[in-house]
Enzyme design. Structure first.
Site, short mmCIF file in Angstrom:
data_model
loop_
_atom_site.label_atom_id
_atom_site.label_comp_id
_atom_site.label_asym_id
_atom_site.label_seq_id
_atom_site.Cartn_x
_atom_site.Cartn_y
_atom_site.Cartn_z
N CYS A 108 -15.92 22.71 29.72
CA CYS A 108 -15.84 21.28 29.41
C CYS A 108 -15.74 20.46 30.69
O CYS A 108 -14.87 20.71 31.53
CB CYS A 108 -14.61 21.03 28.53
SG CYS A 108 -14.21 19.29 28.30
N GLU A 119 -14.13 7.04 29.00
CA GLU A 119 -15.44 6.84 28.38
C GLU A 119 -15.34 6.92 26.87
O GLU A 119 -14.52 7.66 26.32
CB GLU A 119 -16.40 7.90 28.89
CG GLU A 119 -16.66 7.71 30.36
CD GLU A 119 -17.54 8.78 30.96
OE1 GLU A 119 -18.07 8.54 32.06
OE2 GLU A 119 -17.70 9.83 30.34
N CYS A 172 -16.53 7.73 19.16
CA CYS A 172 -15.85 8.91 19.70
C CYS A 172 -14.93 8.44 20.83
O CYS A 172 -15.40 7.99 21.87
CB CYS A 172 -16.92 9.87 20.22
SG CYS A 172 -16.26 11.34 21.01
N CYS A 198 -8.17 15.58 31.27
CA CYS A 198 -7.48 16.45 30.30
C CYS A 198 -6.78 17.58 31.05
O CYS A 198 -7.39 18.20 31.92
CB CYS A 198 -8.48 17.02 29.30
SG CYS A 198 -7.70 18.06 28.04
N CYS A 237 -20.84 15.83 23.57
CA CYS A 237 -19.56 16.53 23.67
C CYS A 237 -19.41 17.23 25.00
O CYS A 237 -20.29 17.98 25.40
CB CYS A 237 -19.46 17.63 22.61
SG CYS A 237 -19.38 17.03 20.96
N CYS A 279 -10.29 23.56 29.79
CA CYS A 279 -11.24 24.50 29.18
C CYS A 279 -12.43 24.67 30.14
O CYS A 279 -12.94 23.69 30.69
CB CYS A 279 -11.70 23.99 27.82
SG CYS A 279 -10.33 23.79 26.68
N1 SAH Z 1 -9.51 18.08 23.39
C1 SAH Z 1 -9.96 18.06 22.07
C2 SAH Z 1 -10.89 16.90 21.76
C3 SAH Z 1 -11.90 16.55 22.82
S1 SAH Z 1 -13.14 17.77 23.14
C4 SAH Z 1 -10.59 19.38 21.70
O1 SAH Z 1 -10.83 20.19 22.60
O2 SAH Z 1 -10.79 19.60 20.51
C5 SAH Z 1 -14.17 17.55 21.70
C6 SAH Z 1 -15.07 18.73 21.38
O3 SAH Z 1 -16.10 18.87 22.36
C7 SAH Z 1 -14.31 20.04 21.36
O4 SAH Z 1 -14.60 20.78 20.21
C8 SAH Z 1 -14.83 20.69 22.59
O5 SAH Z 1 -14.69 22.06 22.52
C9 SAH Z 1 -16.25 20.23 22.66
N2 SAH Z 1 -16.87 20.43 23.97
C10 SAH Z 1 -16.28 20.36 25.18
N3 SAH Z 1 -17.18 20.61 26.16
C11 SAH Z 1 -18.38 20.83 25.57
C12 SAH Z 1 -19.71 21.09 26.05
N4 SAH Z 1 -19.97 21.16 27.35
N5 SAH Z 1 -20.68 21.23 25.13
C13 SAH Z 1 -20.43 21.13 23.83
N6 SAH Z 1 -19.23 20.86 23.30
C14 SAH Z 1 -18.19 20.71 24.16
FE1 SF4 Z 2 -9.53 19.09 27.05
FE2 SF4 Z 2 -12.15 19.52 27.12
FE3 SF4 Z 2 -10.52 21.49 26.40
FE4 SF4 Z 2 -10.87 19.37 24.74
S1 SF4 Z 2 -12.43 20.87 25.37
S2 SF4 Z 2 -8.93 20.36 25.33
S3 SF4 Z 2 -11.13 17.73 26.28
S4 SF4 Z 2 -10.58 20.51 28.41
#
Ligand code: SAH
Ligand code: SF4
Length: 360
Positions: free
Chosen positions: A132, A100, A118, A125, A351, A129
């Site tokens: 996420c 996406e 974006c 991934c 995000c 996390c």
């Molecule tokens: N993997 C990389 C880039 C993709 S995630 C990273 O983690 O930096 C991009 C951003 O979205 C990151 O800062 C991540 O912490 C944030 N993010 C992920 N899940 C989210 C959520 N449910 N609400 C708000 N931000 C989120």
């Molecule tokens: Fe991966 Fe989501 Fe963690 Fe970014 S925030 S490293 S996309 S699991």
């Protein structure tokens, strides 16, 4: 399954070929070399998505090309438009997987238009996390450089039809860019190529959860692109619960690597911080964050992102007053901090929501 396999497209993508390969193709097909240059320019300067748009090539030649090649590495499956004018596209890849990409329309401080794409760097991934949606959905595979660049080119094409252009690119979609450095740096080369879309490196931001060895070499392979580091907690106990990779790369190592980067490059770093109510938004944790980041002086900027909910997400978003109080505490402690309210919530394009909504 067989029906699905039959849909897979095994033709190579023209957008994946460099100028020399296109010239070779022209020669072996008895075409003058300038045909290759015309095609290259249509692909990389006009962002064509279909050979029908390449009217400078004779129809017969276009038909021959279609037999052997796709135009782009991506096929549009679903295109959603939000009430705030952000857009999300679900792309199909040649092997049937999907990624996406989001377009966010905004304005710079001076009022000029800002169109940010974006991009995703992986299918899913592996970092996992816990807050996420992408992380919870597991890992598919790394994207190629062309698969990443073509996400930007898709929106460049659309915006050009509107008389507008892509101004910024952020690697904040699905995936962890620093686990796919080869393809990510190839895509940056492509996006900054003067013979192509020609974006400035300073308008590109790469966001990482903190893969320390690759981060230590960031300025080598990413040059002047901006660095964003997803921090989310000021101590290892909490961060490891939110970001499992923290067990491999603890905060002290991460901060030391970022510090060396800012010392060496004199460039500002953004720290991303998802606000999870009752988890990482207390005043005590805020004070820990101030202590951790204060040594960066003006080189650190904290982006607070109130958590965006998704199905099966087990957190609570920090609402306005809590987010404001947390930001206020950071500012009082001498840090630069802004709250970033996500766009595209109604199409799950914000995000961390990618992968959440599936249509079609
Ligand atoms: N993997 C990389 C880039 C993709 S995630 C990273 O983690 O930096 C991009 C951003 O979205 C990151 O800062 C991540 O912490 C944030 N993010 C992920 N899940 C989210 C959520 N449910 N609400 C708000 N931000 C989120
Ligand atoms: Fe991966 Fe989501 Fe963690 Fe970014 S925030 S490293 S996309 S699991």
């Amino acid at each position: 399954m067989p029906a699905r396999l039959a849909l897979l497209d095994s033709r190579p993508a023209l957008s994946d070929l460099d100028g020399t390969t296109l010239e070779h193709w022209a020669e072996t097909n008895g075409q003058p070399r300038y045909r290759a240059r015309q095609l290259y320019s249509a692909l990389h300067r006009r962002y064509v998505q279909s050979l029908d748009e390449v009217t400078e090539l004779p129809v017969a030649l276009r038909s021959a090309l279609v037999q052997d090649y796709r135009v782009r590495t991506l096929e549009t499956r679903v295109h959603l438009r939000s009430s705030d004018r952000s857009e999300k596209v679900l792309f199909g890849l040649a092997d049937g997987q999907t990624v996406e990409t989001v377009l966010i329309r905004g304005r710079n401080a001076g009022g000029t238009r800002r169109n940010t794409v974006c991009v995703s760097s992986q299918v899913g991934c592996p970092a996992g996390c816990t807050f996420c949606a992408t992380g919870l959905s597991g890992f598919g595979r790394n994207l190629t450089g062309s698969e990443i660049a073509d996400q930007v080119i898709y929106f460049a094409h659309q915006l050009a039809l509107e008389g507008d252009r892509v101004t910024n690119v952020v690697y904040m979609g699905m995936g962890e860019p620093l686990l796919n450095v080869g393809a990510v740096s190839a895509s940056v080369e492509r996006l900054t190529d003067a013979k192509g879309i020609n974006l400035g490196r300073r308008s590109i931001t790469i966001s990482t959860v903190g893969i320390v060895p690759q981060l230590r070499r960031f300025s080598e392979w990413a040059g002047q692109t901006n660095l964003a580091v997803s921090l989310h907690a000021p101590n290892d106990e909490l961060r490891s619960r939110l970001v499992p990779y923290n067990r491999h790369f603890p905060i002290a190592d991460l901060i030391a690597a970022v510090r060396d980067y800012t010392d060496e490059t004199r460039r500002r770093v953004s720290f991303e911080y998802v606000l999870l109510h009752g988890v990482n938004d207390s005043m005590e944790i805020g004070r820990g964050l101030v202590a951790l980041l204060k040594p960066f002086g003006g080189y650190a900027h904290v982006n607070l992102i109130p958590w965006n909910p998704f199905r099966d997400g087990h957190f609570v978003r920090s609402e306005g007053p809590d987010a404001d109080a947390f930001a206020g505490l950071l500012r009082a402690g001498g840090l630069r901090a802004t709250i970033r309210y996500s766009r595209g919530l109604d199409i799950s394009a914000a995000c961390g929501q990618l992968r959440e909504r599936r249509s079609g």
